[in-house]
Design a protein around this motif. Structure first.
Motif, PDB file in Angstrom:
ATOM      1  N   ILE A 478      21.291  69.510  -1.720  1.00  0.00           N
ATOM      2  CA  ILE A 478      20.508  69.794  -2.921  1.00  0.00           C
ATOM      3  C   ILE A 478      19.806  71.132  -2.779  1.00  0.00           C
ATOM      4  CG2 ILE A 478      20.167  67.385  -3.587  1.00  0.00           C
ATOM      5  CD1 ILE A 478      17.466  67.484  -2.134  1.00  0.00           C
ATOM      6  N   ARG A 479      19.364  71.671  -3.959  1.00  0.00           N
ATOM      7  CA  ARG A 479      18.728  72.990  -3.934  1.00  0.00           C
ATOM      8  C   ARG A 479      17.297  72.978  -4.489  1.00  0.00           C
ATOM      9  NH1 ARG A 479      23.831  76.378  -6.301  1.00  0.00           N
ATOM     10  NH2 ARG A 479      23.851  74.583  -7.712  1.00  0.00           N
ATOM     11  N   LYS A 480      16.837  71.845  -4.978  1.00  0.00           N
ATOM     12  CA  LYS A 480      15.442  71.794  -5.444  1.00  0.00           C
ATOM     13  C   LYS A 480      14.879  70.388  -5.240  1.00  0.00           C
ATOM     14  CE  LYS A 480      16.033  70.696 -10.374  1.00  0.00           C
ATOM     15  NZ  LYS A 480      15.834  71.195 -11.752  1.00  0.00           N
ATOM     16  N   GLU A 506      13.970  66.594  -1.127  1.00  0.00           N
ATOM     17  CA  GLU A 506      13.837  68.051  -1.058  1.00  0.00           C
ATOM     18  C   GLU A 506      14.925  68.616  -0.152  1.00  0.00           C
ATOM     19  OE1 GLU A 506       9.303  68.926  -0.371  1.00  0.00           O
ATOM     20  OE2 GLU A 506       9.807  66.959   0.477  1.00  0.00           O
ATOM     21  N   PRO A 507      15.322  69.872  -0.367  1.00  0.00           N
ATOM     22  CA  PRO A 507      16.231  70.525   0.593  1.00  0.00           C
ATOM     23  C   PRO A 507      15.525  70.630   1.948  1.00  0.00           C
ATOM     24  CG  PRO A 507      16.055  71.795  -1.445  1.00  0.00           C
ATOM     25  CD  PRO A 507      14.984  70.760  -1.495  1.00  0.00           C
ATOM     26  N   TYR A 508      16.229  70.251   3.017  1.00  0.00           N
ATOM     27  CA  TYR A 508      15.591  70.259   4.336  1.00  0.00           C
ATOM     28  C   TYR A 508      15.964  71.519   5.113  1.00  0.00           C
ATOM     29  CZ  TYR A 508      14.453  69.246   9.158  1.00  0.00           C
ATOM     30  OH  TYR A 508      13.943  69.334  10.423  1.00  0.00           O
ATOM     31  N   GLN A 611      24.556  70.459  -4.869  1.00  0.00           N
ATOM     32  CA  GLN A 611      25.520  71.514  -4.531  1.00  0.00           C
ATOM     33  C   GLN A 611      26.592  70.948  -3.596  1.00  0.00           C
ATOM     34  OE1 GLN A 611      25.748  75.218  -5.127  1.00  0.00           O
ATOM     35  NE2 GLN A 611      27.738  74.532  -4.404  1.00  0.00           N
ATOM     36  N   VAL A 612      27.847  71.192  -3.951  1.00  0.00           N
ATOM     37  CA  VAL A 612      28.950  70.847  -3.046  1.00  0.00           C
ATOM     38  C   VAL A 612      29.200  72.024  -2.122  1.00  0.00           C
ATOM     39  CG1 VAL A 612      31.393  70.257  -2.870  1.00  0.00           C
ATOM     40  CG2 VAL A 612      30.003  69.275  -4.711  1.00  0.00           C
ATOM     41  N   MET A 613      29.320  71.735  -0.838  1.00  0.00           N
ATOM     42  CA  MET A 613      29.590  72.769   0.178  1.00  0.00           C
ATOM     43  C   MET A 613      31.019  72.573   0.688  1.00  0.00           C
ATOM     44  SD  MET A 613      26.461  74.099   0.422  1.00  0.00           S
ATOM     45  CE  MET A 613      26.265  74.901   2.020  1.00  0.00           C
ATOM     46  N   GLU A 614      31.735  73.685   0.877  1.00  0.00           N
ATOM     47  CA  GLU A 614      33.098  73.581   1.394  1.00  0.00           C
ATOM     48  C   GLU A 614      33.194  74.211   2.780  1.00  0.00           C
ATOM     49  OE1 GLU A 614      36.150  75.701  -0.656  1.00  0.00           O
ATOM     50  OE2 GLU A 614      34.904  77.442  -1.058  1.00  0.00           O
TER      51      GLU A 614
END
Length: 711
Positions: A478-480, A506-508, A611-614
């Motif tokens: 996540i971003r927020k 929250e983003p860690y 957010q998807v991370m690749e």
């Protein structure tokens, strides 16, 4: 008594890029020694080395082969190896047990990528090396250019021992600057006629002889003194000096050949038995514990298994080198890896696919045995009372991954057994049952490597299989910051279920401050098995949720993190704070709060700008300069970012980062672009955010699948 003692056994591995003539050279060596009365050819599919049906169909070596020949009082074990990088495991296993390498160079193409790659391994093993420039009878051959490229790539230690008087169709004379004679061959090849060096070649021969003498003398003080005193070294002094220099990797003699017309192989064999070291002249093996193990036939018996193949109707055939002692049939040896005692019931010398039974093998020799039930590649076996374990072969990481499944349902177990057997024969092929991707994966060195595995499964094990594109191990984060709550309430007669949870996510990141406005009563940070972290904070005040239910909420969150809300991928780098909730004095239990935790996390996650991370891989491609433009274009078409270029010898190294999702067919594409003249390696680099368009496509596909499952 064995026919040859340790000092009269020479182990030679034939190396080089595909198509340089290794298998044809092996045929010449067997023919010259009289072991066969007719040389086979690749075109006629009748060589001793390439006996496998798959090799004959493809016209190139795929597996390493063990052969042997007898030459003027010596036994020469010949290890023929494949030239394509996909089969590097076969090359490494042969190099591990060889005492000399013969690197063939194609006079028409010079030093190729495959040659450079193999050279790196010979440097690690410190294998004494000979270079042999082959195909000098080809009209496009260029001896001088090939020698210069060899010196450019491998250094000034490459020293000419022979050179051709003429090249192309007229090639039939070789000047030998060690013996200072000229060998003149008939058109049919074979044994040459020795002649004086003609006047037209005298200056060149004298110059190269002087360079050879100086190269030998410079590596031995006593020879240097003799050279200063006499201005020359005799042939015996040169041979002894060359042997020492080769063992120390200080000299790499270069010879001239036409394997197709059998010109020069006999002289090469003579050099192998006269100059190249036996196993007992090489530095002793050092065990994993640091103990030296001299190669002595009278020492304690110790063997190292470097290769295994499965023979239909016979069983597993284990190839090994005797590093110490004398191995006899009936002997019992202990496998140091697992402690199992193995009985050596049979011993064989190998000639391709033909076996010759013998009663014993001495230190330094290479042979095979059948039906070692609990012994595998890289295992050390020794006599009872010792604890020798020799260093294992370090095989390279895979470059390509595909999914595999049987064509016919119900044959999963049969396929698994086939894969286990193939993995036993080929340690560079890695099988993985991925719980994350819900697929069986095959990790290989390239598309040719995969094709061979498929052929074995279908032909040897009678299971039809299909390869597919593997799923990509995406990650979600996540971003927020976002908050959500969920009440789980269920009444079905008797005791019900009730649990309500309020959470903030929250983003860690490491070192982040405590959550604002919350009273932190407990905190845990977990390193996740799939990378990244989860920070879990208990911020409950006033007993809104009993402490005994906090682990249940965590269990639910962890469960949902293993199947993320967006694409079903693992979630990482999130902080979750439990700050409020409600209980019921009767209906609240662990399952209620677990479900509430799952649903609250899912809702909050979707509101927190997910957010998807690749996965992104670092890719290094080694190629000739004229191919750099086409290869960089291909990488960029795969969303790759070229980070730079470097020079390695005459080759260019392209360094790029490329998403894993775009690399599925890169091996076959690179082979097509380069015609086999380029190679690549790849390793995981990082996770990077996926673009909005691609993320939306993935999320839509996942939700469609979820809907279909529900329906």
């Amino acid at each position: 008594m064995p026919e040859f003692d340790t000092s009269h056994v020479k182990n030679v591995v034939l190396l080089g890029h595909a198509g340089c003539g290794k298998t044809t050279l092996a045929e010449c060596m067997l023919f010259e020694a009289g072991l066969i009365n007719r040389r086979g050819s690749i075109e006629e599919r009748n060589t001793i080395g390439d006996y496998h049906q798959l090799e004959q169909e493809r016209g190139n070596s795929i597996f390493s082969k063990l052969m042997h020949t007898k030459w003027r009082g010596y036994k020469i074990n010949i290890l023929d190896t494949p030239g394509y990088d996909d089969f590097v495991g076969e090359v490494l296993s042969a190099l591990r047990v060889a005492d000399t390498g013969v690197m063939l160079l194609n006079a028409t193409t010079g030093v190729e990528v495959g040659t450079d790659v193999i050279w790196e391994y010979t440097e690690k093993f410190r294998t004494p090396m000979i270079f042999a420039v082959n195909k000098l009878d080809d009209d496009h051959s260029d001896f001088d250019k090939t020698v210069q490229e060899a010196k450019d790539h491998f250094g000034g230690k490459v020293t000419v021992v022979q050179y051709p008087v003429q090249q192309g169709a007229g090639f039939h004379e070789i000047v030998d600057v060690l013996r200072m004679v000229m060998y003149k061959f008939k058109d049919t090849g074979g044994k040459p006629e020795k002649q004086p060096i003609p006047a037209s070649e005298k200056d060149r021969a004298d110059q190269l002889h002087k360079e050879l003498v100086e190269a030998v003398a410079s590596n031995d003080e006593s020879l240097m003194e003799k050279y200063f005193d006499k201005g020359e070294l005799d042939e015996d002094e040169l041979k002894e000096g060359m042997r020492k220099a080769m063992i120390n990797h200080d000299l790499f003699p270069l010879f001239s050949l036409s394997t197709l017309r059998n010109m020069g192989s006999g002289r090469l064999m003579g050099f192998i038995d006269n100059v190249c070291p036996s196993a007992n002249e090489m530095p002793p093996q050092v065990t994993i514990k640091g103990e030296k193990l001299p190669c002595d036939a009278n020492g304690p018996a110790c063997i190292f298994v470097y290769k295994t193949i499965s023979e239909p109707h016979v069983g597993d055939l284990s190839f090994f080198k005797v590093y110490s002692g004398t191995i006899k049939t009936g002997m019992e040896l202990v496998n140091e890896t697992n402690g199992v005692v193995e009985k050596i019931n049979q011993l064989f010398l190998m000639e391709g696919n033909k076996r010759t039974a013998v009663n014993e093998l001495v230190a330094g020799d290479i042979g095979a045995t059948l039906k070692l039930k609990n012994t595998h590649v890289n295992n050390t076996l020794h006599i009872k009372g010792k604890n020798y374990e020799l260093p294992p072969i370090q095989f390279p990481s895979p470059n390509m991954t595909v999914s595999i499944e049987p064509v016919n349902k119900g044959e999963e177990e049969k396929m698994a057994q086939a894969m286990h057997q193939i993995r036993e024969e080929d340690p560079t092929l890695i099988i993985e049952v991925s719980s994350e991707l819900k697929q069986t994966l095959v990790h290989s060195q390239g598309d040719m490597h995969l094709a061979v595995a498929k052929w074995k499964i279908e032909n040897n094990h009678k299971v039809l299989v299909k390869f597919g594109k593997p799923r990509i191990p995406y990650r979600e984060t996540i971003r927020k910051t976002a908050e959500a709550n969920y009440r789980h309430k269920k009444q079905s007669g008797g005791a019900g279920q009730f649990g309500e949870v309020f959470i903030r996510i929250e983003p860690y990141y490491d070192g982040m401050p405590d959550p604002a406005g919350l009273n932190v009563r407990g905190r845990d940070v977990f390193d996740l098995d799939w990378g990244g972290k989860l920070a879990y904070y208990n911020c409950i005040v006033g007993g809104a949720i009993d402490a005994r239910f906090i682990p249940s909420i965590l269990k639910g969150i962890m469960e949902k993190m293993q199947e993320g809300p967006l694409t079903g991928s693992y979630v990482r780098d999130v902080r979750v704070s439990i700050y409020d909730g409600k209980m019921h004095p009767v209906d609240s239990n662990d399952i209620s709060f677990k479900i509430a935790g799952i649903m609250a996390f899912k809702q909050a996650f979707k509101q927190a700008d997910p957010q998807v991370m690749e996965p992104v891989y670092k890719v290094e491609v080694l190629c000739p300069e004229d191919l750099t433009g086409a290869i960089m274009g291909d990488l960029q078409s795969r969303r790759g970012i070229v980070e730079g270029m470097d020079t390695e010898g005459n080759f260019q190294k392209i360094i790029a980062t490329v998403p894993l999702a775009e690399l599925h067919d890169f091996s076959s594409s690179l082979r097509s672009i380069s015609q086999g003249r380029a190679k690549f390696s790849m390793k995981f680099d990082s996770y990077a955010p996926l673009s909005f368009e691609l993320q939306k496509k993935l999320v839509d596909e996942y939700h469609k699948t979820e809907t279909e499952v529900v329906a």
